[in-house]
Write a protein that holds these residues in place. Structure first.
Motif, PDB file in Angstrom:
ATOM      1  N   ASP A 141     -11.702  -7.684   9.698  1.00 40.44           N
ATOM      2  CA  ASP A 141     -12.662  -6.630   9.546  1.00 40.44           C
ATOM      3  C   ASP A 141     -11.898  -5.371   8.661  1.00 40.44           C
ATOM      4  O   ASP A 141     -11.023  -4.738   9.252  1.00 40.44           O
ATOM      5  CB  ASP A 141     -13.172  -6.052  10.742  1.00 40.44           C
ATOM      6  CG  ASP A 141     -14.516  -5.285  10.587  1.00 40.44           C
ATOM      7  OD1 ASP A 141     -14.924  -4.751   9.422  1.00 40.44           O
ATOM      8  OD2 ASP A 141     -15.085  -4.865  11.545  1.00 40.44           O
ATOM      9  N   SER A 142     -12.546  -5.307   7.293  1.00 42.17           N
ATOM     10  CA  SER A 142     -11.694  -4.384   6.488  1.00 42.17           C
ATOM     11  C   SER A 142     -12.836  -3.213   5.911  1.00 42.17           C
ATOM     12  O   SER A 142     -12.395  -2.434   4.960  1.00 42.17           O
ATOM     13  CB  SER A 142     -11.302  -5.201   5.286  1.00 42.17           C
ATOM     14  OG  SER A 142     -12.294  -5.627   4.679  1.00 42.17           O
ATOM     15  N   THR A 143     -13.747  -3.047   6.596  1.00 41.41           N
ATOM     16  CA  THR A 143     -14.850  -2.044   6.243  1.00 41.41           C
ATOM     17  C   THR A 143     -14.199  -0.657   6.109  1.00 41.41           C
ATOM     18  O   THR A 143     -14.437   0.003   4.837  1.00 41.41           O
ATOM     19  CB  THR A 143     -15.928  -1.817   7.227  1.00 41.41           C
ATOM     20  OG1 THR A 143     -16.698  -3.103   7.324  1.00 41.41           O
ATOM     21  CG2 THR A 143     -17.093  -0.883   7.096  1.00 41.41           C
ATOM     22  N   GLY A 144     -13.358  -0.070   6.828  1.00 33.98           N
ATOM     23  CA  GLY A 144     -13.052   1.000   6.700  1.00 33.98           C
ATOM     24  C   GLY A 144     -11.426   1.354   6.373  1.00 33.98           C
ATOM     25  O   GLY A 144     -10.874   2.328   6.360  1.00 33.98           O
ATOM     26  N   ASP A 145     -10.787   0.281   6.121  1.00 34.34           N
ATOM     27  CA  ASP A 145      -9.370  -0.037   5.922  1.00 34.34           C
ATOM     28  C   ASP A 145      -9.122   0.228   4.576  1.00 34.34           C
ATOM     29  O   ASP A 145      -9.811  -0.425   3.619  1.00 34.34           O
ATOM     30  CB  ASP A 145      -8.716  -1.264   6.644  1.00 34.34           C
ATOM     31  CG  ASP A 145      -8.586  -1.269   8.017  1.00 34.34           C
ATOM     32  OD1 ASP A 145      -8.831  -0.156   8.572  1.00 34.34           O
ATOM     33  OD2 ASP A 145      -8.866  -2.104   8.745  1.00 34.34           O
ATOM     34  N   SER A 146      -7.877   0.832   4.109  1.00 35.83           N
ATOM     35  CA  SER A 146      -7.443   0.834   2.676  1.00 35.83           C
ATOM     36  C   SER A 146      -6.780  -0.754   2.277  1.00 35.83           C
ATOM     37  O   SER A 146      -6.829  -1.347   3.207  1.00 35.83           O
ATOM     38  CB  SER A 146      -6.287   1.717   2.611  1.00 35.83           C
ATOM     39  OG  SER A 146      -5.061   1.303   3.225  1.00 35.83           O
ATOM     40  N   GLN A 147      -6.641  -0.855   0.994  1.00 36.06           N
ATOM     41  CA  GLN A 147      -6.056  -1.826   0.426  1.00 36.06           C
ATOM     42  C   GLN A 147      -4.946  -2.323   1.285  1.00 36.06           C
ATOM     43  O   GLN A 147      -4.563  -3.296   1.397  1.00 36.06           O
ATOM     44  CB  GLN A 147      -6.041  -1.593  -0.916  1.00 36.06           C
ATOM     45  CG  GLN A 147      -5.190  -2.533  -1.618  1.00 36.06           C
ATOM     46  CD  GLN A 147      -4.940  -2.371  -3.011  1.00 36.06           C
ATOM     47  OE1 GLN A 147      -5.655  -2.165  -3.914  1.00 36.06           O
ATOM     48  NE2 GLN A 147      -3.372  -2.134  -3.284  1.00 36.06           N
ATOM     49  N   SER A 148      -4.011  -1.430   1.351  1.00 43.15           N
ATOM     50  CA  SER A 148      -2.645  -1.522   1.827  1.00 43.15           C
ATOM     51  C   SER A 148      -2.476  -2.028   3.348  1.00 43.15           C
ATOM     52  O   SER A 148      -1.855  -2.697   3.667  1.00 43.15           O
ATOM     53  CB  SER A 148      -1.727  -0.315   1.523  1.00 43.15           C
ATOM     54  OG  SER A 148      -2.371   0.777   2.326  1.00 43.15           O
ATOM     55  N   VAL A 149      -3.612  -1.278   4.024  1.00 42.76           N
ATOM     56  CA  VAL A 149      -3.861  -1.858   5.433  1.00 42.76           C
ATOM     57  C   VAL A 149      -4.238  -3.245   5.693  1.00 42.76           C
ATOM     58  O   VAL A 149      -3.327  -3.857   6.319  1.00 42.76           O
ATOM     59  CB  VAL A 149      -4.698  -0.694   6.227  1.00 42.76           C
ATOM     60  CG1 VAL A 149      -4.975  -1.578   7.623  1.00 42.76           C
ATOM     61  CG2 VAL A 149      -3.994   0.646   6.178  1.00 42.76           C
ATOM     62  N   VAL A 150      -5.156  -3.797   4.726  1.00 41.18           N
ATOM     63  CA  VAL A 150      -5.632  -5.138   4.867  1.00 41.18           C
ATOM     64  C   VAL A 150      -4.295  -5.926   4.236  1.00 41.18           C
ATOM     65  O   VAL A 150      -4.144  -7.134   4.885  1.00 41.18           O
ATOM     66  CB  VAL A 150      -6.758  -5.278   3.930  1.00 41.18           C
ATOM     67  CG1 VAL A 150      -7.190  -6.789   3.875  1.00 41.18           C
ATOM     68  CG2 VAL A 150      -7.832  -4.254   4.465  1.00 41.18           C
ATOM     69  N   VAL A 151      -3.538  -5.712   3.303  1.00 38.84           N
ATOM     70  CA  VAL A 151      -2.633  -6.596   2.887  1.00 38.84           C
ATOM     71  C   VAL A 151      -1.611  -6.511   3.992  1.00 38.84           C
ATOM     72  O   VAL A 151      -1.054  -7.819   4.181  1.00 38.84           O
ATOM     73  CB  VAL A 151      -1.884  -5.893   1.575  1.00 38.84           C
ATOM     74  CG1 VAL A 151      -0.426  -6.452   1.290  1.00 38.84           C
ATOM     75  CG2 VAL A 151      -3.056  -5.953   0.461  1.00 38.84           C
ATOM     76  N   GLU A 152      -1.270  -5.556   4.721  1.00 39.55           N
ATOM     77  CA  GLU A 152      -0.189  -5.531   5.755  1.00 39.55           C
ATOM     78  C   GLU A 152      -0.796  -6.364   6.783  1.00 39.55           C
ATOM     79  O   GLU A 152       0.114  -7.082   7.410  1.00 39.55           O
ATOM     80  CB  GLU A 152       0.093  -4.339   6.194  1.00 39.55           C
ATOM     81  CG  GLU A 152       1.101  -3.441   5.340  1.00 39.55           C
ATOM     82  CD  GLU A 152       2.278  -4.172   4.891  1.00 39.55           C
ATOM     83  OE1 GLU A 152       3.293  -4.927   5.902  1.00 39.55           O
ATOM     84  OE2 GLU A 152       2.695  -4.237   3.736  1.00 39.55           O
ATOM     85  N   GLN A 153      -1.986  -6.503   7.203  1.00 39.83           N
ATOM     86  CA  GLN A 153      -2.511  -7.205   8.262  1.00 39.83           C
ATOM     87  C   GLN A 153      -2.460  -8.816   7.690  1.00 39.83           C
ATOM     88  O   GLN A 153      -2.183  -9.472   8.575  1.00 39.83           O
ATOM     89  CB  GLN A 153      -4.044  -6.819   8.479  1.00 39.83           C
ATOM     90  CG  GLN A 153      -4.361  -5.657   9.219  1.00 39.83           C
ATOM     91  CD  GLN A 153      -5.778  -5.224   9.164  1.00 39.83           C
ATOM     92  OE1 GLN A 153      -6.640  -5.813   8.410  1.00 39.83           O
ATOM     93  NE2 GLN A 153      -6.272  -4.486   9.922  1.00 39.83           N
ATOM     94  N   ILE A 154      -2.724  -8.963   6.658  1.00 41.38           N
ATOM     95  CA  ILE A 154      -2.695 -10.411   6.091  1.00 41.38           C
ATOM     96  C   ILE A 154      -1.035 -10.874   6.065  1.00 41.38           C
ATOM     97  O   ILE A 154      -0.818 -11.934   6.761  1.00 41.38           O
ATOM     98  CB  ILE A 154      -3.152 -10.502   4.778  1.00 41.38           C
ATOM     99  CG1 ILE A 154      -4.677 -10.361   4.576  1.00 41.38           C
ATOM    100  CG2 ILE A 154      -2.784 -11.940   3.962  1.00 41.38           C
ATOM    101  CD1 ILE A 154      -5.258 -10.300   3.251  1.00 41.38           C
TER     102      ILE A 154
END
Length: 164
Positions: A141-154
């Motif tokens: 769920d990437s609605t409010g997350d920055s690109q870098s946060v999503v990359v780290e989650q992946i």
């Protein structure tokens, strides 16, 4: 879904992992020599989806890459199967309001060329949500997350998978 950040996140993830990045829509345009709205105008969505499947097959043969597909690529069962066979599939889930904010001014979205694009986005997401979820190995769920946060989650999810 269109506007979810697939290309932005995919490019950043590929850079961080030292892998090649491929945007499937860009590969289709390169192969066809015309933009996606032109393909839709001439061949309709069905013609575009056939081209998308052909290019997806060819691109996946290259192996070891980060691939961002178009939002409709998973609509074809054969595309979902190809993606499952060749790697991990991530669904970047984003709410309709945020999707609309991101794509409202983009004239390169043939499916949103309607009098009420936000309503069309809502319909598309409702039609596709279960397909996206079913096709995904991971949902972020990437609605409010920055690109870098999503990359780290992946990266963290991939690391956990590799530890198994």
């Amino acid at each position: 879904m269109m506007g979810a950040g697939k290309t932005t996140v995919g490019r950043a993830l590929a850079k961080k992992l030292g892998r090649k990045f491929v945007d499937l829509d860009h590969a289709i345009v390169e192969r066809c020599g015309v933009d996606i709205p032109t393909i839709f105008d001439i061949e309709g969505e069905e013609g575009f989806r056939k081209r998308e499947n052909e290019v997806l097959r060819d691109v996946l043969l290259e192996g070891d890459m980060i691939l961002a597909t178009g939002g409709g690529a998973v609509l074809y069962p054969q595309n979902r199967e190809l993606m499952r066979q060749c790697g991990q599939v991530f669904y970047l889930r984003v709410g309709v309001d945020e999707l609309y904010r991101r794509v409202a001014r983009d004239k390169n979205r043939p499916l949103l060329a309607t009098p009420n694009p936000k309503q069309r986005l809502t319909e598309l997401l409702a039609e596709r949500r279960s397909i996206y979820e079913g096709a995904a190995d991971y949902i972020i769920d990437s609605t409010g997350d920055s690109q870098s946060v999503v990359v780290e989650q992946i990266i963290n999810l991939l690391a956990k998978r590799d530890d198994k």
